[in-house]
Design an enzyme around this catalytic site. Structure first.
Site, short mmCIF file in Angstrom:
data_model
loop_
_atom_site.label_atom_id
_atom_site.label_comp_id
_atom_site.label_asym_id
_atom_site.label_seq_id
_atom_site.Cartn_x
_atom_site.Cartn_y
_atom_site.Cartn_z
N ARG A 160 9.30 7.67 5.82
CA ARG A 160 8.96 9.00 6.30
C ARG A 160 9.51 9.28 7.69
O ARG A 160 9.91 10.41 7.99
CB ARG A 160 7.45 9.19 6.28
CG ARG A 160 6.91 9.31 4.85
CD ARG A 160 5.40 9.17 4.78
NE ARG A 160 4.75 10.13 5.65
CZ ARG A 160 3.46 10.08 5.98
NH1 ARG A 160 2.69 9.11 5.50
NH2 ARG A 160 2.93 10.99 6.77
N ARG A 165 0.83 -1.20 0.00
CA ARG A 165 0.00 0.00 0.00
C ARG A 165 0.86 1.25 0.00
O ARG A 165 1.99 1.22 0.49
CB ARG A 165 -0.87 0.02 1.26
CG ARG A 165 -1.89 -1.09 1.27
CD ARG A 165 -2.49 -1.21 2.65
NE ARG A 165 -3.58 -2.18 2.65
CZ ARG A 165 -4.35 -2.44 3.71
NH1 ARG A 165 -4.14 -1.78 4.84
NH2 ARG A 165 -5.30 -3.32 3.63
N ASP A 208 0.35 5.40 1.21
CA ASP A 208 -0.57 6.26 1.97
C ASP A 208 -1.18 7.38 1.14
O ASP A 208 -0.71 7.67 0.04
CB ASP A 208 0.20 6.90 3.13
CG ASP A 208 0.21 6.00 4.34
OD1 ASP A 208 -0.55 5.02 4.35
OD2 ASP A 208 0.98 6.28 5.27
N TYR A 246 12.34 3.47 -2.64
CA TYR A 246 11.54 4.67 -2.39
C TYR A 246 12.44 5.91 -2.50
O TYR A 246 13.62 5.86 -2.13
CB TYR A 246 10.98 4.66 -0.97
CG TYR A 246 9.67 3.92 -0.82
CD1 TYR A 246 8.47 4.55 -1.14
CD2 TYR A 246 9.64 2.63 -0.34
CE1 TYR A 246 7.26 3.88 -0.99
CE2 TYR A 246 8.42 1.95 -0.18
CZ TYR A 246 7.24 2.59 -0.51
OH TYR A 246 6.06 1.94 -0.36
#
Lengths: 251, 251
Positions: free
Chosen positions: B206, B59, B61, B119
């Site tokens: 993050r 997933r 966000d 990422y």
């Protein structure tokens, strides 16, 4: 009176250009009447509580973007430049950003003091669009012979009469311009066409890019004869506005 | 049954993520209930005239983007991959693009077959936003000591228990992951933080980025002791979602 220079970054997607151009509006080509200029002027008037006239280095069309457009205005305000910048960025919509505010000499003129400009045209060479920069590229779903267009683009450099690349209907008296540099860079699916010149005729970059792409596909033969023809009909299509970005104005 | 793999590019700005996560929705953090997954599934159902379940590599966000998310689905359709791609891109909104459609072996699983992911987190280090990529960066108006954060980021590489970087409330049994690479690149006003690992805990990138920025400003001391603490409270803030982008899933 102070003379203040603004450097402005904008995403032109939602605007009918720097300033509404009447002949374009009549043709129904602009999606909105909202312009970059009027949007900034309205906020400036509010902040400075005086009527301000912005003069840009030049107009940009509906859908065309800028990394660093420049403009000047005269004002009696005592606000510091950083305060003006902060206030503008707080009140302007997210697609217009003021990247610098500077006091300049009284004779600085955003348009007439400019010695050259750098435009970038971006082409996305794939059959599907991009989720990120669909509004900033011309999607061109054909193979591109990068060496061929680099070779042809060389004929643009120098001082020439660029009448072949002026939109028919526009009437600039003098159509001679000096192109200092044409650089074509491929980065994966993207092609950047950078052109720096002492000035640009109306739609000049977009018709040069359209012509290069017509040469690429074999629809047109060579740049040299097209420049020499001084006839818009000999050149290629006008590439769409959203691929165009005013990168820098040199003073 | 065919097993088809999609590669998907999306601008997550207007979506509540790949899939609505109930605990997030309860906290009222998602702006919309529209998800990337349901948007693509709805179009697939329409094109293929059968009920399709998409399974992603993982997933993302609300507000997080992807250059190349991957997903697979089972189907009985006889349509060619290129026809499915063309139909999807014709019907999907502009902020979701299918960059590839491929038949894969029946045992391919977008999540379980993945061996690593890359990422990228993007920081814009200036006091004003960007007209172009405001939705794709964390605007961080402080100076960044790039050598300092590069040095601290080195302690992340390797196999560690990353419990310190798992959002409190999330309960992944095993919090050990292997980080293969952390690369920090400065390009003018932008800083890219690239992290490749065999897997990521919830909000791991993050909270790593937030921690690096807290170390940068002297609010936290060193990465090594934070990793060793295995305590989310020792780490820094969670950087905002819009700077995050899933760049690639490796199989």
């Amino acid at each position: 009176m102070r003379n203040i220079k603004l450097t402005i970054e904008y995403d032109g997607t939602l605007y009918s250009g720097w300033q509404t151009q009447n002949h374009l509006r009549l043709k129904g080509r602009s999606k909105s009447r909202k312009t970059i200029q009027s949007t900034i002027e309205n906020v400036l008037n509010l902040i400075l509580q005086e009527h301000v006239n912005l003069t840009a280095s030049g107009r940009t069309d509906a859908g065309v973007h800028a990394r660093a457009q420049t403009a000047h205005f005269k004002t009696r305000t005592k606000f510091s430049c950083s305060r003006i910048q902060f206030s503008l960025n707080s009140l302007l919509p997210r697609d217009i950003i003021i990247s610098s505010v500077k006091d300049v000499s009284p004779d600085f003129h955003a348009r007439f003091s400019a010695v050259s400009k750098w435009y970038r045209y971006t082409i996305l060479t794939r059959t599907y669009s991009s989720a990120f920069f669909g509004n900033f590229v011309w999607r061109y779903p054909y193979p591109v012979d990068i060496n061929k267009i680099k070779k042809e683009a060389r004929f643009l450099v120098g001082t020439h009469d660029f009448k072949s690349f002026q939109t028919s209907g526009a009437h600039d008296g003098n159509t001679v311009r000096t192109v200092y540099k044409v650089e074509i860079i491929r980065d994966k699916d993207l092609i950047y066409i950078d052109i720096r010149a002492n000035g640009f005729l109306y739609n000049m970059v977009r018709s040069i890019v359209g012509t290069l792409m017509d040469i690429n596909r074999g629809k047109l033969k060579d740049m040299k004869s097209i420049v020499r023809a001084k006839d818009r009909k000999k050149a290629g299509i006008t590439a769409p506005p959203q691929g165009l970005c005013l990168m820098k104005v040199y003073y």
